[in-house]
Motif scaffolding. Structure first.
Motif, mmCIF file in Angstrom:
data_model
loop_
_atom_site.group_PDB
_atom_site.id
_atom_site.type_symbol
_atom_site.label_atom_id
_atom_site.label_comp_id
_atom_site.label_asym_id
_atom_site.label_seq_id
_atom_site.Cartn_x
_atom_site.Cartn_y
_atom_site.Cartn_z
ATOM 1 N N GLY A 35 -22.886 -47.487 91.390
ATOM 2 C CA GLY A 35 -23.077 -48.779 90.754
ATOM 3 C C GLY A 35 -24.424 -49.389 91.072
ATOM 4 N N LEU A 36 -24.826 -50.368 90.258
ATOM 5 C CA LEU A 36 -26.080 -51.096 90.455
ATOM 6 C C LEU A 36 -25.857 -52.549 90.084
ATOM 7 C CD1 LEU A 36 -29.116 -50.780 91.164
ATOM 8 C CD2 LEU A 36 -29.533 -50.528 88.698
ATOM 9 N N ASN A 37 -26.169 -53.452 91.023
ATOM 10 C CA ASN A 37 -25.992 -54.888 90.819
ATOM 11 C C ASN A 37 -27.299 -55.608 91.134
ATOM 12 O OD1 ASN A 37 -23.334 -54.065 90.607
ATOM 13 N ND2 ASN A 37 -22.516 -55.758 91.799
ATOM 14 N N ALA A 38 -27.450 -56.815 90.593
ATOM 15 C CA ALA A 38 -28.588 -57.666 90.919
ATOM 16 C C ALA A 38 -28.157 -59.116 90.807
ATOM 17 C CB ALA A 38 -29.777 -57.378 90.005
ATOM 18 N N GLY A 39 -28.821 -60.000 91.579
ATOM 19 C CA GLY A 39 -28.440 -61.403 91.510
ATOM 20 C C GLY A 39 -29.299 -62.280 92.399
ATOM 21 N N PHE A 40 -28.764 -63.439 92.734
ATOM 22 C CA PHE A 40 -29.483 -64.445 93.505
ATOM 23 C C PHE A 40 -28.868 -64.584 94.894
ATOM 24 C CE2 PHE A 40 -29.952 -65.572 89.031
ATOM 25 C CZ PHE A 40 -31.336 -65.695 88.930
ATOM 26 N N THR A 41 -29.680 -65.086 95.842
ATOM 27 C CA THR A 41 -29.198 -65.292 97.205
ATOM 28 C C THR A 41 -29.585 -66.684 97.702
ATOM 29 O OG1 THR A 41 -31.215 -64.364 98.184
ATOM 30 C CG2 THR A 41 -29.379 -62.847 97.816
ATOM 31 N N ASN A 42 -28.764 -67.190 98.598
ATOM 32 C CA ASN A 42 -29.072 -68.370 99.390
ATOM 33 C C ASN A 42 -28.971 -67.963 100.855
ATOM 34 O OD1 ASN A 42 -29.049 -70.878 97.419
ATOM 35 N ND2 ASN A 42 -27.393 -69.529 96.802
ATOM 36 N N ALA A 43 -29.892 -68.413 101.678
ATOM 37 C CA ALA A 43 -29.879 -68.028 103.081
ATOM 38 C C ALA A 43 -30.130 -69.242 103.964
ATOM 39 C CB ALA A 43 -30.935 -66.951 103.354
ATOM 40 N N TRP A 44 -29.538 -69.191 105.154
ATOM 41 C CA TRP A 44 -29.749 -70.218 106.171
ATOM 42 C C TRP A 44 -30.176 -69.516 107.457
ATOM 43 C CZ3 TRP A 44 -26.093 -70.144 102.492
ATOM 44 C CH2 TRP A 44 -25.956 -71.280 101.671
ATOM 45 N N THR A 45 -31.281 -69.961 108.047
ATOM 46 C CA THR A 45 -31.821 -69.317 109.247
ATOM 47 C C THR A 45 -31.944 -70.335 110.370
ATOM 48 O OG1 THR A 45 -33.076 -67.703 107.955
ATOM 49 C CG2 THR A 45 -33.780 -68.063 110.222
ATOM 50 N N LYS A 46 -31.528 -69.910 111.570
ATOM 51 C CA LYS A 46 -31.640 -70.765 112.764
ATOM 52 C C LYS A 46 -32.288 -69.968 113.876
ATOM 53 C CE LYS A 46 -30.720 -74.513 115.179
ATOM 54 N NZ LYS A 46 -31.643 -74.187 116.302
ATOM 55 N N THR A 47 -33.332 -70.537 114.469
ATOM 56 C CA THR A 47 -33.964 -69.934 115.634
ATOM 57 C C THR A 47 -33.773 -70.864 116.830
ATOM 58 O OG1 THR A 47 -36.142 -70.960 115.425
ATOM 59 C CG2 THR A 47 -35.721 -69.007 114.074
ATOM 60 N N SER A 48 -34.162 -70.370 118.005
ATOM 61 C CA SER A 48 -33.996 -71.177 119.221
ATOM 62 C C SER A 48 -34.997 -72.319 119.297
ATOM 63 C CB SER A 48 -34.142 -70.288 120.454
ATOM 64 O OG SER A 48 -35.420 -69.672 120.462
ATOM 65 N N THR A 49 -36.044 -72.276 118.460
ATOM 66 C CA THR A 49 -37.094 -73.296 118.547
ATOM 67 C C THR A 49 -37.258 -74.109 117.268
ATOM 68 O OG1 THR A 49 -38.761 -71.669 117.867
ATOM 69 C CG2 THR A 49 -38.375 -71.918 120.232
ATOM 70 N N SER A 50 -36.402 -73.899 116.279
ATOM 71 C CA SER A 50 -36.582 -74.624 115.020
ATOM 72 C C SER A 50 -35.245 -75.117 114.491
ATOM 73 C CB SER A 50 -37.251 -73.725 113.969
ATOM 74 O OG SER A 50 -36.368 -72.695 113.580
ATOM 75 N N ASP A 51 -35.348 -76.030 113.514
ATOM 76 C CA ASP A 51 -34.153 -76.529 112.845
ATOM 77 C C ASP A 51 -33.587 -75.449 111.917
ATOM 78 O OD1 ASP A 51 -34.609 -79.068 113.998
ATOM 79 O OD2 ASP A 51 -36.041 -79.534 112.390
ATOM 80 N N LEU A 52 -32.432 -75.751 111.345
ATOM 81 C CA LEU A 52 -31.825 -74.846 110.370
ATOM 82 C C LEU A 52 -32.635 -74.887 109.083
ATOM 83 C CD1 LEU A 52 -29.329 -73.027 109.782
ATOM 84 C CD2 LEU A 52 -28.258 -75.063 108.802
ATOM 85 N N GLY A 53 -33.094 -73.719 108.638
ATOM 86 C CA GLY A 53 -33.880 -73.638 107.422
ATOM 87 C C GLY A 53 -33.069 -73.059 106.274
ATOM 88 N N TYR A 54 -33.367 -73.520 105.063
ATOM 89 C CA TYR A 54 -32.656 -73.064 103.870
ATOM 90 C C TYR A 54 -33.628 -72.312 102.969
ATOM 91 C CZ TYR A 54 -30.514 -73.271 99.248
ATOM 92 O OH TYR A 54 -30.031 -72.945 98.011
ATOM 93 N N HIS A 55 -33.206 -71.146 102.455
ATOM 94 C CA HIS A 55 -34.037 -70.307 101.596
ATOM 95 C C HIS A 55 -33.285 -69.981 100.302
ATOM 96 C CE1 HIS A 55 -36.016 -68.830 105.470
ATOM 97 N NE2 HIS A 55 -34.798 -69.117 105.885
ATOM 98 N N ILE A 56 -34.045 -69.588 99.307
ATOM 99 C CA ILE A 56 -33.461 -68.987 98.116
ATOM 100 C C ILE A 56 -34.191 -67.663 97.853
ATOM 101 C CG2 ILE A 56 -32.684 -71.132 97.070
ATOM 102 C CD1 ILE A 56 -35.141 -71.055 95.263
ATOM 103 N N GLY A 57 -33.543 -66.743 97.150
ATOM 104 C CA GLY A 57 -34.159 -65.450 96.891
ATOM 105 C C GLY A 57 -33.348 -64.656 95.885
#
Length: 209
Positions: A35-57
């Motif tokens: 199979g082969l799929n494609a689409g959109f993503t939302n991501a949330w990243t947290k590091t020890s030195t920064s706030d929670l960041g929000y991404h799209i991709g």
């Protein structure tokens, strides 16, 4: 004497298990598929030195494996829909592009990255089909463990990380060969400089050989 009785009982037990196994397996339909799929993503990243960041991709996913359909009932005149268990063990390969995060409180942004992941995957669920109908529907739970090779976009910085993935999929089988698949994967990535949760939605097709 007791030893002989024990051997008889053990042999009988294995015989019953073997007969039951043959009864279950005889109705199994197995096919290789890809199979082969494609689409959109939302991501949330947290590091020890920064706030929670929000991404799209966005994402592209390819998978291949064996599809096993195990009948659970036989449609009767009063019940025209057949029910089967669906099991697809196989391999998953995916490409993710995750854009830069929103602006954080300290005025910075978490940088964009792209990653190529590869690993084993299994999908398990239930299939419902009408008696003699070409269309059948499968709702399944997916799980995968991936090794990912990552590049920070527009840089020469590379790293690797592992991730676990769970998700839900809906498959509409249009016949014995082609299917349309929609899935919502949730990936938990343990990256070197932080942790990310990546939620996607993708649509694509599948072909059974």
């Amino acid at each position: 004497m007791r030893s002989d009785v024990g051997k008889v009982r053990t042999t009988a037990l294995f015989g019953i298990i073997a007969i039951f196994g043959l009864y279950v397996v005889r109705g199994v339909v197995a096919q290789p598929q890809a199979g082969l799929n494609a689409g959109f993503t939302n991501a949330w990243t947290k590091t020890s030195t920064s706030d929670l960041g929000y991404h799209i991709g966005w994402n592209i996913v390819a998978n291949a494996g064996w599809s096993f359909d195990i009948p659970l009932n036989t449609p009767q005149k009063t019940a025209r829909r057949a029910l089967a268990a669906s099991l697809i063990p196989g391999l998953r390969a995916q490409y993710l592009y995750i854009g830069p995060s929103n602006w954080l409180n300290d005025g910075s942004r978490y940088r964009a990255w792209n990653a190529l992941g590869f690993g084993p995957e299994v999908s398990a669920g239930f299939m419902i089909s009408g008696s003699g109908a070409h269309l059948s529907q499968v709702v399944s739970l997916d799980a995968a463990f991936l090794a990912n090779f990552c590049n920070y976009t527009d840089t020469t910085l590379y790293t690797a990380y592992t991730s676990w993935l769970i998700g839900l999929s809906y498959t509409a089988r249009l016949g014995s060969l082609w299917s349309v698949v929609a899935s919502v994967p949730v990936e938990f990535a343990s990256r070197a400089d932080g942790r990310s949760i990546i939620v996607g939605i993708s649509v694509g097709g599948r072909y059974a050989f």
